[in-house]
Scaffold this motif. Structure first.
Motif, PDB file in Angstrom:
ATOM      1  N   GLN A   1     -13.224  -2.831  -4.101  1.00 27.67           N
ATOM      2  CA  GLN A   1     -12.000  -3.588  -4.329  1.00 27.67           C
ATOM      3  C   GLN A   1     -11.006  -2.732  -5.113  1.00 27.67           C
ATOM      4  OE1 GLN A   1     -13.394  -7.165  -6.326  1.00 27.67           O
ATOM      5  NE2 GLN A   1     -13.562  -8.236  -4.359  1.00 27.67           N
ATOM      6  N   LYS A   2      -9.840  -3.318  -5.365  1.00 22.89           N
ATOM      7  CA  LYS A   2      -8.854  -2.629  -6.200  1.00 22.89           C
ATOM      8  C   LYS A   2      -9.401  -2.446  -7.615  1.00 22.89           C
ATOM      9  CE  LYS A   2      -5.270  -5.313  -5.817  1.00 22.89           C
ATOM     10  NZ  LYS A   2      -3.872  -5.717  -6.071  1.00 22.89           N
ATOM     11  N   GLN A   3      -8.803  -1.517  -8.336  1.00 26.74           N
ATOM     12  CA  GLN A   3      -9.206  -1.257  -9.716  1.00 26.74           C
ATOM     13  C   GLN A   3      -8.750  -2.398 -10.636  1.00 26.74           C
ATOM     14  OE1 GLN A   3     -11.092   1.630 -10.084  1.00 26.74           O
ATOM     15  NE2 GLN A   3     -10.785   1.617  -7.862  1.00 26.74           N
ATOM     16  N   THR A   4      -9.465  -2.585 -11.735  1.00 27.57           N
ATOM     17  CA  THR A   4      -9.075  -3.592 -12.724  1.00 27.57           C
ATOM     18  C   THR A   4      -7.708  -3.266 -13.298  1.00 27.57           C
ATOM     19  OG1 THR A   4     -11.400  -3.914 -13.301  1.00 27.57           O
ATOM     20  CG2 THR A   4      -9.753  -4.747 -14.846  1.00 27.57           C
ATOM     21  N   ILE A   5      -7.476  -1.966 -13.579  1.00 32.54           N
ATOM     22  CA  ILE A   5      -6.167  -1.481 -14.008  1.00 32.54           C
ATOM     23  C   ILE A   5      -5.527  -0.794 -12.808  1.00 32.54           C
ATOM     24  CG2 ILE A   5      -4.947   0.121 -15.538  1.00 32.54           C
ATOM     25  CD1 ILE A   5      -7.233  -0.204 -17.529  1.00 32.54           C
ATOM     26  N   PRO A   6      -4.306  -1.183 -12.398  1.00 37.74           N
ATOM     27  CA  PRO A   6      -3.669  -0.542 -11.245  1.00 37.74           C
ATOM     28  C   PRO A   6      -3.626   0.978 -11.424  1.00 37.74           C
ATOM     29  CG  PRO A   6      -2.391  -2.435 -11.968  1.00 37.74           C
ATOM     30  CD  PRO A   6      -3.452  -2.212 -13.008  1.00 37.74           C
ATOM     31  N   THR A   7      -4.161   1.715 -10.444  1.00 37.54           N
ATOM     32  CA  THR A   7      -4.333   3.160 -10.595  1.00 37.54           C
ATOM     33  C   THR A   7      -3.905   3.882  -9.330  1.00 37.54           C
ATOM     34  OG1 THR A   7      -6.246   2.772 -12.042  1.00 37.54           O
ATOM     35  CG2 THR A   7      -5.977   4.986 -11.140  1.00 37.54           C
ATOM     36  N   VAL A   8      -3.096   4.921  -9.515  1.00 38.24           N
ATOM     37  CA  VAL A   8      -2.731   5.798  -8.399  1.00 38.24           C
ATOM     38  C   VAL A   8      -3.126   7.224  -8.759  1.00 38.24           C
ATOM     39  CG1 VAL A   8      -0.848   4.349  -7.558  1.00 38.24           C
ATOM     40  CG2 VAL A   8      -0.378   6.094  -9.290  1.00 38.24           C
TER      41      VAL A   8
ATOM     42  N   GLN B   1      -6.680  -8.794  -2.963  1.00 36.17           N
ATOM     43  CA  GLN B   1      -7.877  -8.001  -2.707  1.00 36.17           C
ATOM     44  C   GLN B   1      -8.135  -7.896  -1.199  1.00 36.17           C
ATOM     45  OE1 GLN B   1      -9.487  -6.155  -4.644  1.00 36.17           O
ATOM     46  NE2 GLN B   1      -9.320  -6.932  -6.733  1.00 36.17           N
ATOM     47  N   GLU B   2      -7.923  -8.965  -0.470  1.00 34.39           N
ATOM     48  CA  GLU B   2      -8.173  -8.952   0.973  1.00 34.39           C
ATOM     49  C   GLU B   2      -7.183  -8.046   1.700  1.00 34.39           C
ATOM     50  OE1 GLU B   2      -9.753  -9.397   4.635  1.00 34.39           O
ATOM     51  OE2 GLU B   2     -10.616  -9.905   2.677  1.00 34.39           O
ATOM     52  N   GLN B   3      -5.913  -8.097   1.327  1.00 40.97           N
ATOM     53  CA  GLN B   3      -4.921  -7.225   1.942  1.00 40.97           C
ATOM     54  C   GLN B   3      -5.242  -5.757   1.665  1.00 40.97           C
ATOM     55  OE1 GLN B   3      -1.482  -8.987   0.010  1.00 40.97           O
ATOM     56  NE2 GLN B   3      -0.766  -9.871   1.947  1.00 40.97           N
ATOM     57  N   TRP B   4      -5.603  -5.494   0.401  1.00 43.78           N
ATOM     58  CA  TRP B   4      -5.918  -4.105   0.050  1.00 43.78           C
ATOM     59  C   TRP B   4      -7.171  -3.636   0.785  1.00 43.78           C
ATOM     60  CZ3 TRP B   4      -9.923  -1.288  -1.910  1.00 43.78           C
ATOM     61  CH2 TRP B   4      -9.620   0.034  -2.279  1.00 43.78           C
ATOM     62  N   ARG B   5      -8.153  -4.504   0.886  1.00 44.48           N
ATOM     63  CA  ARG B   5      -9.393  -4.140   1.578  1.00 44.48           C
ATOM     64  C   ARG B   5      -9.108  -3.784   3.037  1.00 44.48           C
ATOM     65  NH1 ARG B   5     -14.721  -5.649   0.448  1.00 44.48           N
ATOM     66  NH2 ARG B   5     -16.131  -4.664   1.951  1.00 44.48           N
TER      67      ARG B   5
END
Length: 360
Positions: free
Chosen positions: A184-191, A324-328
């Protein structure tokens, strides 16, 4: 086939060496006899030695030592006991001899026909300001059969050098080295991004985009790695995490720690970090340089305009604000694209190119 690769450097962590070694290794797996040769470094001038001493770096060595992507492959290779050029006495008779860089193309041009049909593996359009542009351009006009790694280079060879008879052999990625499980995405938005002070790598654009995006995502974190520490002229934002020459087995974890990977190169032959990140299930936001148009189209990633940090920042915000679903879904598309074409596929295409070169 007996195939000789002539390289300028065998001790390097560059993407070009990794790609050439990967291709050579998979050609070898397919039954071809591979040999790799490289000269020693040129002897530095007295002034260069003095400057190195004054900078506290000691004397410049002509020996090629240090970590190298070639260490990961069981390939027959030889570093010569003399500086350039590579001559007939340094290479065996073969079916194919491959130049892998503009300077090696000059050496290969002078080899005897018995050393093999001459092929130029073009991984970038190397007409940079810090190189002798006219000499570089002249190598692209040599009567070699050319193999290129992106559609951009196909177009360059056609429009600037009038050569339409080239083979397109894209790079792949080592899926045993770059991988990640579904996540899933990170707990803290990370690039993340590859850090380099070279102007054409476009880190100034990418860092500006991160700064703009952080105005809407105050806790946005930047993770990056590079071969050298950050320079004062191109500082990282506070709270960034930087890895200098991380161990190769750690790089997949860096990619997988990000919600998006940023690719901002002004010019690029291919852009291997795009594929590496995607193999680690990290969507890529990139400009249309190198292979990015082929890799990120069809909603696989997000293509943004070049020299436009504002649009890249908008894409960062878009990905970080996905559910989360869109990112997945975009993560899965990136992974599927990265794993759909292997180095064995590339070796097969390269075989076909070599066969054309033999008949030319």
């Amino acid at each position: 086939m007996k195939i000789t690769f002539v390289m300028a450097n065998l001790v390097s962590l560059s993407g070009g060496l990794l790609a050439n070694a990967s291709l050579a290794y998979h050609l070898q797996k397919r039954g071809h006899q591979i040999y790799i040769v490289c000269p020693q470094k040129r002897k530095p001038t007295g002034l260069q030695q003095v400057k190195s001493l004054l900078k506290g770096k000691g004397l410049i060595s002509t020996k090629q030592t240090g970590p190298s992507h070639l260490d990961s492959f069981d390939l027959p290779s030889r570093i010569l006991d003399h500086p350039p050029p590579v001559t007939d006495a340094d290479v065996p008779d073969a079916d194919i001899v491959v130049a892998t860089w503009w300077e090696t193309a000059e050496w290969v041009a002078n080899l005897s026909p018995s050393k093999g049909a001459k092929v130029y593996m073009i991984r970038h359009h190397e007409t940079h300001d810090y190189l002798p542009k006219e000499r570089v351009a002249a190598t692209y006009r040599l009567p070699f059969y050319k193999i290129v790694i992106s559609q951009w280079l196909v177009d360059i060879m056609k429009t600037e050098y009038g050569d339409t008879n080239v083979s397109f052999v894209p790079d792949s990625v080592d899926l045993k080295k770059y991988y990640a499980g579904a996540r899933q995405k990170q707990t803290i938005p990370t690039v993340g991004m590859l850090y380099s002070p070279l102007y054409w790598k476009g880190c100034d654009i990418t860092l500006k985009a991160v700064s703009l995006a952080s105005q809407q995502i105050p806790n946005l974190k930047l993770v990056c790695f590079g071969t050298r520490p950050p320079v004062p002229e191109l500082p990282l934002p506070p709270g960034s995490e930087f890895f200098c020459q991380p161990p190769q087995d750690q790089i997949k974890d860096i990619y997988a720690s990000c919600d998006a990977w940023l690719f901002g190169s002004r010019f690029e032959g291919f852009g291997l970090p795009i594929l590496e990140a995607m193999a680690c299930r990290t969507p890529v936001i990139g400009v249309p340089a190198g292979a990015a148009p082929e890799l990120l189209s069809d909603n696989i990633g997000i293509l943004v305009k070049p020299e436009d940090p504002e649009e890249m920042a908008e894409a960062i915000v878009k990905i970080c604000q996905m559910s989360q679903e869109q990112w997945r879904q975009i993560s899965d598309r990136a992974y599927t694209k990265a794993t759909s074409y292997t180095w064995d596929d590339a070796a097969r295409l390269c075989e076909q190119a070599f066969e054309i070169a033999l008949c030319s």
